[in-house]
Design a protein around this motif. Sequence first.
Motif, PDB file in Angstrom:
ATOM      1  N   PRO A  74       0.785  -1.268  -0.138  1.00  0.00           N
ATOM      2  CA  PRO A  74      -0.005   0.047   0.035  1.00  0.00           C
ATOM      3  C   PRO A  74       0.888   1.326  -0.127  1.00  0.00           C
ATOM      4  O   PRO A  74       0.434   2.353  -0.616  1.00  0.00           O
ATOM      5  N   PRO A 110      -2.751  -8.963   7.076  1.00  0.00           N
ATOM      6  CA  PRO A 110      -3.518  -8.162   6.434  1.00  0.00           C
ATOM      7  C   PRO A 110      -2.856  -7.068   5.644  1.00  0.00           C
ATOM      8  O   PRO A 110      -3.398  -7.000   4.361  1.00  0.00           O
ATOM      9  N   LEU A 111      -1.571  -6.690   5.673  1.00  0.00           N
ATOM     10  CA  LEU A 111      -0.816  -5.780   4.834  1.00  0.00           C
ATOM     11  C   LEU A 111      -0.166  -6.508   3.814  1.00  0.00           C
ATOM     12  O   LEU A 111       0.740  -6.010   3.087  1.00  0.00           O
ATOM     13  N   LEU A 118       2.731  -4.607  -8.248  1.00  0.00           N
ATOM     14  CA  LEU A 118       2.420  -3.502  -8.115  1.00  0.00           C
ATOM     15  C   LEU A 118       3.403  -2.434  -8.807  1.00  0.00           C
ATOM     16  O   LEU A 118       3.263  -1.417  -9.397  1.00  0.00           O
TER      17      LEU A 118
ATOM     18  N   HIS B  84      -7.148  -2.124  -1.060  1.00  0.00           N
ATOM     19  CA  HIS B  84      -6.504  -3.141  -0.365  1.00  0.00           C
ATOM     20  C   HIS B  84      -7.169  -3.423   0.857  1.00  0.00           C
ATOM     21  O   HIS B  84      -7.658  -4.418   1.365  1.00  0.00           O
ATOM     22  N   ARG B  87     -10.552  -4.964  -0.026  1.00  0.00           N
ATOM     23  CA  ARG B  87     -10.552  -6.431  -0.505  1.00  0.00           C
ATOM     24  C   ARG B  87     -10.222  -6.956   0.919  1.00  0.00           C
ATOM     25  O   ARG B  87     -11.033  -8.039   0.981  1.00  0.00           O
ATOM     26  N   ARG B  88      -9.626  -6.640   2.022  1.00  0.00           N
ATOM     27  CA  ARG B  88      -9.441  -7.211   3.163  1.00  0.00           C
ATOM     28  C   ARG B  88     -10.984  -7.358   3.851  1.00  0.00           C
ATOM     29  O   ARG B  88     -11.221  -8.096   4.653  1.00  0.00           O
ATOM     30  N   MET B 122      -5.055  -5.893  -5.561  1.00  0.00           N
ATOM     31  CA  MET B 122      -6.037  -5.594  -4.742  1.00  0.00           C
ATOM     32  C   MET B 122      -7.401  -5.720  -5.202  1.00  0.00           C
ATOM     33  O   MET B 122      -8.436  -4.954  -4.594  1.00  0.00           O
ATOM     34  N   LYS B 272     -10.231 -15.784   8.956  1.00  0.00           N
ATOM     35  CA  LYS B 272      -9.142 -16.540   8.728  1.00  0.00           C
ATOM     36  C   LYS B 272      -8.202 -16.978   9.986  1.00  0.00           C
ATOM     37  O   LYS B 272      -8.630 -16.312  10.794  1.00  0.00           O
ATOM     38  N   GLY B 387      -7.397  -3.400   6.401  1.00  0.00           N
ATOM     39  CA  GLY B 387      -6.104  -4.144   5.579  1.00  0.00           C
ATOM     40  C   GLY B 387      -4.840  -3.523   6.219  1.00  0.00           C
ATOM     41  O   GLY B 387      -3.831  -3.836   5.602  1.00  0.00           O
ATOM     42  N   GLY B 388      -4.990  -2.567   7.026  1.00  0.00           N
ATOM     43  CA  GLY B 388      -3.804  -1.812   7.614  1.00  0.00           C
ATOM     44  C   GLY B 388      -3.408  -0.674   6.699  1.00  0.00           C
ATOM     45  O   GLY B 388      -2.093  -0.224   7.218  1.00  0.00           O
ATOM     46  N   ALA B 389      -3.795  -0.456   5.624  1.00  0.00           N
ATOM     47  CA  ALA B 389      -3.418   0.654   4.769  1.00  0.00           C
ATOM     48  C   ALA B 389      -3.894   1.956   5.176  1.00  0.00           C
ATOM     49  O   ALA B 389      -5.167   1.852   5.194  1.00  0.00           O
TER      50      ALA B 389
END
Lengths: 517, 517
Positions: A74, A110-111, A118, B84, B87-88, B122, B272, B387-389
């Motif tokens: 990201p 998660p990341l 990309l 991203h 998506r998560r 993504m 998950k 997603g941590g972004a």
Amino acid sequence: MNGADRLCDELLANDVDVCFANPGTSEMHFVAALDRKPRMRCVLGLFEGVVTAAADGYARMADKPAATLLHLGPGLANGLANLHNARRARTPMINVVGDHATYHLEHDAPLTSDIESLARPMSQWVKRIDNSESVGPDTAAAYRAAMSMPGVATLILPANAAWGEISASPVTRAELPAPDPIVAGTVRAAGDAIRSGRRVGLLLTGRALRADALAIAGRIAESHGIRLLAQTSNGRIERGAGRVPVTRVPYPVDQALATLRDIDVLVLVGSKVPVAFFAYPGKPGLLVREDCDIIELARAGQDLKQALAWLSDEIGTKAGGSTYRPKLSAKDEILPTGTLTEDAISIAVARMMPENAIICDESLTSARRFFELSETAPQHDYLALTGGAIGIGTPLAAGAAVACPDRKVIGLQADGSGMYTVQGLWTQARENLDVVTIVFANRTYAILHGEMRNVGVNEFGRNAQRMLNIDDPALDWVSLAKGLGVEGGRATTVEEFVKLFEGALARRGPFLIEAVI
Amino acid sequence: MNGADRLCDELLANDVDVCFANPGTSEMHFVAALDRKPRMRCVLGLFEGVVTAAADGYARMADKPAATLLHLGPGLANGLANLHNARRARTPMINVVGDHATYHLEHDAPLTSDIESLARPMSQWVKRIDNSESVGPDTAAAYRAAMSMPGVATLILPANAAWGEISASPVTRAELPAPDPIVAGTVRAAGDAIRSGRRVGLLLTGRALRADALAIAGRIAESHGIRLLAQTSNGRIERGAGRVPVTRVPYPVDQALATLRDIDVLVLVGSKVPVAFFAYPGKPGLLVREDCDIIELARAGQDLKQALAWLSDEIGTKAGGSTYRPKLSAKDEILPTGTLTEDAISIAVARMMPENAIICDESLTSARRFFELSETAPQHDYLALTGGAIGIGTPLAAGAAVACPDRKVIGLQADGSGMYTVQGLWTQARENLDVVTIVFANRTYAILHGEMRNVGVNEFGRNAQRMLNIDDPALDWVSLAKGLGVEGGRATTVEEFVKLFEGALARRGPFLIEAVI
């Protein structure tokens, strides 16, 4: 020492001593290593689009790469649009993208994302470091790639390659491969074309647009009456009074076709065959005539100045001074009074800009006349948006100012694109960079109004208006700048603009002018 | 009609009637088509990261996808970080990414890039439309994919597929495939585990965190004394007084390991296997014990509520009301006076938030206690960074507010991440969205200070300080908000904060509170 230390050492050994950064957890060992190297100047961007554009602006002026520090997929993704511009400018750059430890990838935390997928579209070179022992050679390879292509090299640094202990070993400067030699036969072919009496154009970009190379190109052009052209968008042009001027291929398709219509042979010097920025129904994609011959004298990565010098020798130009006389000067233009207009700003800036300024132009539709009006302005560098991905201007100016602390940087900034990386103003403030940003506040995506008319829509309904206008609410750029630590003022008349610009030129440090037009 | 008209018709036939957009030249025919469909609500974002996060927030609340309109590779790239996150979160979304006309790609025009390579990491689904005739079926396929995975579907729309004329034909709603059925044997296995007396945990996410599904999960948990857990980050949780509460797996590795240490069997419901957000030297990646048995009762895309209902039947729970008694309430906490603190904000918000609020939490380190303190707050939805972004908060709130115009949206926003998509405030102003944004202005990347200590660095030198602190200059969020058309106020004491928050709750429309902590 660990892999991250080695990465820093390798960069510093190659004189890469500026790192534009926005780190995250997976880069903490790299941050700790940078913290142990005070020679490395770390410049924070509050968003990765700032980081990559600043690295671009820096390298365009420093002629060497900066490093970037980006956080996983990201973080890289946020920087991609300006990497796209850097790739099109063939700017040398070394991106360091942190990733999870290699053994952690299988967990799909998660990341996690496919960083290579990309990176590849916006990099000329991509490499994932295997382990801490390979950090050194891989970093040297990235440097060589960035410098010799030249272009964007992206190095993926797994956390455990950064933190893994390695034995210290001496680091030496990487040897750069010699560029591919200029081909004598091609020089002769270009010479033949010129001698044949056909109408020849030289299309320049990259290093061919520096003053020394332009001087040679100017001799070629004058001696044999051929056309000197630059790509529509170029990373950097050295220009102004006393330098050989060059005409850019216009952005609008019809104007570009008209400009290139009489050319029988186009000689490429670092450039590509000119094509339309976009396809339009019923209009050609190629901007030269179908029967135009193309000769690639030299491509990016070769010695463009040498190629021009050899061509000059081949056709026998005179070494004397240029007889070129400019057609137009901002001094001859009448500066209007009262209500501020786009052209008034262009005239005023071209008249008032100091010697040795750096112009970062992301004005798009607004400073249309600036380029021609500044042809005889004091000598300056002109940096443009190269890949069409808007949002480069403010951080590009920041990077150029980091590279050239003794020069005034002037940003010509459209408002719509300026909003993309508005965070760049904060970096200007943080580093106290000597940048004047002029925002052309027309409160619309003006370029798209034109494009809508190109597709035959002249009356806009609510949806089109709400996608193409940004006047409701109007952006208050002075408050935005204040929020980011940059002083500013608003001008609605020519007199107000001139006064603000005078004041900005007289001081050091960042300043923003909201020019309401 | 042309392909772009067909795309709009297909979206509208499937009730996709909001399009978050930032268009460019290659999308002009699509813009013109949207302009002919007043039923479609077009919402402009001044940056694509705003567009994709707003579409995410919208879909989390509307339970149907929005469309996005993105300009070529760079426009998509700018939206990727928040894709991203989407998506998560398994958020249904239909991205429409414009591209050059198919025949123009060979020219490698400046804005050309490999859009598929950018989109795939993504997106759960990617398709390039061949021609205008296939726009209809491909859009229907994108809708089916987005809804049934559920997830991010990216549709690449070449300009000539948009402008190509096609014959009008009736558009019908796409039929969605039935989700994969829950497997009886798996239900029985989960039941056996529960009956065996081993310590069982239910790990929920997605639709299993809506009130109706949680009610069933609560009965299972209470009847058999098993643990009810949610993933660390989830798209949406329905919670508050009277609803079954759920404990999230903590973000810090050591706390997460402690939380999961006693679990012998983990039953996944849409979730998950929990793993560490990042790898740390010497710490495990997997957060459950190595001998912990995993049973996947249902995965994303299956009917999670039904899976819980069947498990409830299998083990025979009582249908009566929950006997759960909350341990903690914000009402029992003492609200401090004087200097504002992180916890004071959490307490105040948990006490004062109105019924039916939507909380968008991107506070990261700052609102640590808010989740527990709001367990007995009025019923609300809780939306998190999945997603941590970083950079999701402000536009996520905007999207949620578009979906739910009658509900108050409260953004808990860290300052570092808030700067990533600060442009989202303008969309809140443009659409007059009922959002209160609370910026936790600690003027540092606080999370990274902790992570630096995790790697053993306690004393920061100049480089680390300049990469981890954002206090010089301090961001002035009230001016930033003003610049973007949003009113705001600054609080440095608890009393000031409470007064500003009261005022913000009493009015409609966007408001920002800079909470200096």
